[in-house]
Design a protein around this motif. Structure first.
Motif, PDB file in Angstrom:
ATOM      1  N   PRO A 138     -21.696  -7.151   1.115  1.00  0.00           N
ATOM      2  CA  PRO A 138     -20.246  -7.192   1.360  1.00  0.00           C
ATOM      3  C   PRO A 138     -19.506  -7.806   0.178  1.00  0.00           C
ATOM      4  O   PRO A 138     -19.911  -8.863  -0.325  1.00  0.00           O
TER       5      PRO A 138
ATOM      6  N   LEU B  75     -16.592  -9.823  -1.900  1.00  0.00           N
ATOM      7  CA  LEU B  75     -15.683 -10.941  -1.640  1.00  0.00           C
ATOM      8  C   LEU B  75     -14.270 -10.385  -1.789  1.00  0.00           C
ATOM      9  O   LEU B  75     -13.888  -9.947  -2.869  1.00  0.00           O
TER      10      LEU B  75
ATOM     11  N   THR C 106     -18.442 -14.296   5.429  1.00  0.00           N
ATOM     12  CA  THR C 106     -18.144 -12.893   5.112  1.00  0.00           C
ATOM     13  C   THR C 106     -16.788 -12.486   5.686  1.00  0.00           C
ATOM     14  O   THR C 106     -16.662 -11.548   6.471  1.00  0.00           O
ATOM     15  N   LYS C 107     -15.782 -13.221   5.288  1.00  0.00           N
ATOM     16  CA  LYS C 107     -14.425 -12.909   5.733  1.00  0.00           C
ATOM     17  C   LYS C 107     -13.511 -12.729   4.526  1.00  0.00           C
ATOM     18  O   LYS C 107     -13.637 -13.442   3.525  1.00  0.00           O
TER      19      LYS C 107
ATOM     20  N   TYR D  74     -17.193  -4.072   7.131  1.00  0.00           N
ATOM     21  CA  TYR D  74     -17.582  -3.709   5.763  1.00  0.00           C
ATOM     22  C   TYR D  74     -18.299  -2.359   5.756  1.00  0.00           C
ATOM     23  O   TYR D  74     -19.374  -2.200   5.171  1.00  0.00           O
TER      24      TYR D  74
ATOM     25  N   GLN E 112     -17.057 -16.720   1.575  1.00  0.00           N
ATOM     26  CA  GLN E 112     -18.360 -16.261   1.111  1.00  0.00           C
ATOM     27  C   GLN E 112     -19.426 -16.443   2.192  1.00  0.00           C
ATOM     28  O   GLN E 112     -20.251 -15.563   2.430  1.00  0.00           O
TER      29      GLN E 112
END
Length: 316
Positions: free
Chosen positions: A191, A193, A44-45, A176, A41
């Motif tokens: 983006p 999850l 952003t992966k 994304y 989170q």
């Protein structure tokens, strides 16, 4: 008023908050699982979740969406899955109708044109709607990018897709965003999850792995599995929980073609509750063993030892 994205950000404040939050929706998460979600989170992966079938990989995404109050967008992978099924396709039927309308109105459009050049100038004056948003049919990946307040995107069983599709995902999972030649680049407002699950039917490529956090979910220890059963089967007696989990763990020590997973343990617990069982006995185990074992050769291998295994489990 608090928006869903604010609520999600407020909920994912720490690893302990994730453990507690998932517990509240019936998913017993280890600190390793919660840490992966916390990192995913905040950095952003996407998370590549691996483990044998039935250990709770898909359920992790479902429970996370439930806890965060975000829409779950699921894409089931299979051999031959392509861009048109995963990202977008054009509404061909609607385009054909549009073509017919254009044909019917062509005379009105070209009224007054004195020659071919003037007629072409009039045609160029009209907007090209044929490949535009009006005729775009979004599929799961595009839907996930367009969620105003974010979403949980589950790309399930990625190992069943082709390597070409895996390569296609790289742009989405790193930036994304997606590129639609006729429209341009579409970037996620928030983006999603992302959870990708794999049963290890084939090895994932290095490029995909570099873009993801790796999370392996093993079969749980007895203590954790008892907590999972208690959370997923409300009202089950403690003694029955201890005995059935002990029996399942003894089965997992056998040389079987397919070992029972967590989901099968939960299914068996539900069946035993349905049968009003308070403890295991040999006949009950034999009559319901098909919930745990899926191959006839495994039944044959275990059949003679059912009384012994049941008696051992009853000591718990």
């Amino acid at each position: 008023m608090t928006s869903p994205i604010d609520t999600a950000a407020q909920k994912i404040t720490s690893v302990d908050a994730i453990v507690e939050g998932l517990d509240g929706v019936g998913y017993i998460a280890s600190h390793r699982i919660a840490t992966s979600i916390f990192v995913a989170q905040n950095l952003t992966k996407p998370i590549l979740v691996e483990g044998s079938a039935g250990v709770g990989k898909t359920e992790l995404a479902l429970s996370t969406a439930n806890w965060l109050g975000l829409p779950l967008i699921r894409m089931q992978c299979y051999e031959g899955l392509d861009e048109s099924k995963a990202l977008y396709e054009w509404k061909y039927g609607k385009q054909l109708l549009y073509t017919q309308i254009l044909k019917d109105k062509m005379g009105d459009v070209l009224t007054g044109a004195s020659g071919l050049d003037e007629a072409m100038d009039k045609l160029h004056g009209f907007s090209d709607l044929f490949f535009s948003e009006q005729f775009l049919e979004p599929r799961p990946l595009l839907k996930a990018l367009r969620q105003k307040h974010g979403a949980v995107l589950l790309i399930d069983e990625i190992d069943k897709s082709d390597e070409e599709f895996e390569a296609f995902l790289l742009e989405i999972l790193s930036a994304y965003q997606v590129s639609i030649p006729e429209i341009g680049t579409i970037t996620a407002t928030v983006p999603p999850l992302v959870f990708l699950t794999s049963n290890n039917m084939r090895e994932m490529g290095d490029a995909l792995k570099r873009r993801c956090l790796h999370l392996f979910i093993p079969l749980p220890e007895e203590k954790l599995e008892r907590r999972i059963v208690a959370a997923r089967v409300p009202g089950i007696a403690d003694r029955l929980t201890r005995q059935l989990v002990a029996f399942v763990h003894m089965l997992r020590e056998q040389d079987l073609k397919k070992l029972p997973s967590i989901s099968e343990t939960i299914d068996w617990a539900r069946v035993l509750v349905l049968m009003n069982a308070e403890a295991l006995d040999t006949e009950l185990v034999r009559n319901t063993l098909n919930v745990l074992l899926k191959h006839e050769q495994d039944f044959t291998a275990v059949d003679k030892s059912i009384p012994e295994l049941t008696n051992k489990a009853k000591r718990y």
